[in-house]
Design a protein around this motif. Structure first.
Motif, PDB file in Angstrom:
ATOM      1  N   LYS A  38       0.828  -1.206   0.000  1.00 22.14           N
ATOM      2  CA  LYS A  38       0.000   0.000   0.000  1.00 22.14           C
ATOM      3  C   LYS A  38       0.866   1.261   0.000  1.00 22.14           C
ATOM      4  CE  LYS A  38      -3.884   1.938   2.646  1.00 22.14           C
ATOM      5  NZ  LYS A  38      -3.351   3.307   2.747  1.00 22.14           N
ATOM      6  N   LYS A  39       0.482   2.229  -0.834  1.00 20.88           N
ATOM      7  CA  LYS A  39       1.175   3.514  -0.892  1.00 20.88           C
ATOM      8  C   LYS A  39       0.162   4.645  -0.797  1.00 20.88           C
ATOM      9  CE  LYS A  39       5.014   1.851  -3.766  1.00 20.88           C
ATOM     10  NZ  LYS A  39       5.745   2.022  -5.054  1.00 20.88           N
ATOM     11  N   GLY A  40       0.301   5.448   0.265  1.00 19.87           N
ATOM     12  CA  GLY A  40      -0.611   6.573   0.434  1.00 19.87           C
ATOM     13  C   GLY A  40      -2.053   6.124   0.559  1.00 19.87           C
ATOM     14  N   GLU A  41      -2.917   6.729  -0.223  1.00 18.31           N
ATOM     15  CA  GLU A  41      -4.349   6.399  -0.204  1.00 18.31           C
ATOM     16  C   GLU A  41      -4.682   5.189  -1.070  1.00 18.31           C
ATOM     17  OE1 GLU A  41      -6.448   7.860   1.827  1.00 18.31           O
ATOM     18  OE2 GLU A  41      -4.813   9.138   2.550  1.00 18.31           O
ATOM     19  N   ASP A  42      -3.714   4.685  -1.790  1.00 18.91           N
ATOM     20  CA  ASP A  42      -3.925   3.502  -2.626  1.00 18.91           C
ATOM     21  C   ASP A  42      -4.222   2.298  -1.740  1.00 18.91           C
ATOM     22  OD1 ASP A  42      -3.932   1.642  -4.659  1.00 18.91           O
ATOM     23  OD2 ASP A  42      -1.756   1.382  -4.621  1.00 18.91           O
ATOM     24  N   PRO A  43      -5.307   1.564  -1.973  1.00 19.68           N
ATOM     25  CA  PRO A  43      -5.667   0.426  -1.117  1.00 19.68           C
ATOM     26  C   PRO A  43      -4.710  -0.753  -1.229  1.00 19.68           C
ATOM     27  CG  PRO A  43      -7.136   0.536  -3.013  1.00 19.68           C
ATOM     28  CD  PRO A  43      -6.301   1.784  -3.042  1.00 19.68           C
TER      29      PRO A  43
ATOM     30  N   ASP B 260      -7.983  -5.174   4.466  1.00 14.72           N
ATOM     31  CA  ASP B 260      -8.886  -4.031   4.445  1.00 14.72           C
ATOM     32  C   ASP B 260      -8.879  -3.366   5.826  1.00 14.72           C
ATOM     33  OD1 ASP B 260     -11.904  -3.030   5.046  1.00 14.72           O
ATOM     34  OD2 ASP B 260     -11.416  -2.744   2.921  1.00 14.72           O
ATOM     35  N   ASN B 261      -8.499  -2.086   5.892  1.00  9.01           N
ATOM     36  CA  ASN B 261      -8.375  -1.384   7.170  1.00  9.01           C
ATOM     37  C   ASN B 261      -9.660  -1.372   7.989  1.00  9.01           C
ATOM     38  OD1 ASN B 261      -5.798  -0.862   6.351  1.00  9.01           O
ATOM     39  ND2 ASN B 261      -5.906   1.359   6.618  1.00  9.01           N
ATOM     40  N   SER B 262     -10.786  -1.129   7.332  1.00  6.14           N
ATOM     41  CA  SER B 262     -12.057  -1.049   8.050  1.00  6.14           C
ATOM     42  C   SER B 262     -12.415  -2.394   8.677  1.00  6.14           C
ATOM     43  CB  SER B 262     -13.178  -0.577   7.119  1.00  6.14           C
ATOM     44  OG  SER B 262     -13.352  -1.488   6.027  1.00  6.14           O
TER      45      SER B 262
END
Length: 275
Positions: free
Chosen positions: A97-102, A149-151
């Motif tokens: 993962k980089k930045g906002e990229d999932p 998945d973070n959520s």
């Protein structure tokens, strides 16, 4: 049910208490990365259950376990651990993962290939069974791909904390006496023993609306206070020594007499009086 097992190691016989082992087979011993420290840690994989091995040693005496005696008092105990904790760091790295990229979807055999730690390859079936709870999945033909998945991770961690928060007051009267907010903080702290500070522990604090306190900063502050106290004490002692000295007069040093004539004279006079 707990079972006692033992096996011959390279140097000595090791005794192990492990839940659900059954029989005399110790299962597979795997070296995996600890999810918080990233140090190589020994785990027991038996009957689809992953267990963390801990070592205890008595300062004296021995353990009597069934018909077997461990004479040096060493005891290896295995306690079940949720494999999601152990697999979370490598699934996090695998999505790149980089930045906002999932991040990227990857196959399990790719994710579980960790250089220097072949033990992860033994957890393929276990990962397939348990990691969907924190991952998004995609199927292409007969192939299945996973992406953390973070959520989902935060929902799973919150559930762990909630269960622990309910259990703590039943385990110890001190937890039962304290307020609910403090019990929540304690529950997060216990779960945090298996989480890296960045990103998961910090995200969990934010998710639960708690003020984040970096545990490593606490240790640093304590060490700094101890150093300051030691320096202050040394300065105080030095000042006291200078204050005790009278100005202008050199300190006299006591002279040591190796062969005191006074002592010999005293005994000579005592002998003459007796005579």
């Amino acid at each position: 049910m707990n079972s006692t097992v033992w096996w011959e190691g390279a140097e000595k016989t090791r005794v192990l208490i492990a839940p659900g082992c059954g029989g005399n087979e110790p299962g597979e011993l795997l070296t995996l990365c600890h999810p918080k420290s990233e140090n190589g840690t020994c785990y027991l994989f038996n009957n689809g259950m992953l267990q963390e091995i801990q070592w205890f040693k008595q300062s004296y005496g021995s353990w009597f376990l069934g018909d077997y005696i461990s004479q040096d008092g060493s005891l290896y105990m295995a306690t079940p651990v949720d494999p999601v904790f152990i697999l979370l760091p490598i699934f996090d790295k695998a999505r790149m993962k980089k930045g906002e990229d999932p991040g990227k979807f990857r196959q399990l055999d790719e994710i579980l290939y960790v250089e220097g730690y072949s033990g992860y390859q033994h957890l393929l079936a276990l990962a397939e069974k348990c990691m969907e709870i924190v991952c998004q999945t995609q199927e292409v033909g007969s192939m299945k791909f996973y992406r953390l998945d973070n959520s989902k991770v935060l929902a799973w961690l919150s559930f762990k904390v909630c269960c622990l928060k309910k259990t703590l007051p039943e385990l110890d009267k001190n937890y039962a006496a304290q307020d609910e907010q403090q019990t929540l903080v304690d529950a997060v702290s216990i779960v945090g023993e298996y989480l890296k500070t960045e990103p998961w522990l910090k995200l969990l604090y934010d998710h639960l609306g708690l003020e984040f306190v970096d545990p490593t900063m606490k240790e640093t502050n304590v060490e700094s206070l101890l150093t300051v106290d030691e320096n202050n004490m040394a300065s105080s002692n030095s000042f006291q020594e200078k204050a005790n000295k009278k100005p202008g007069k050199p300190t006299k040093q006591a002279k040591l007499e190796t062969g005191s004539k006074n002592i010999r004279d005293m005994f000579s006079r005592a002998c003459k009086k007796k005579c």
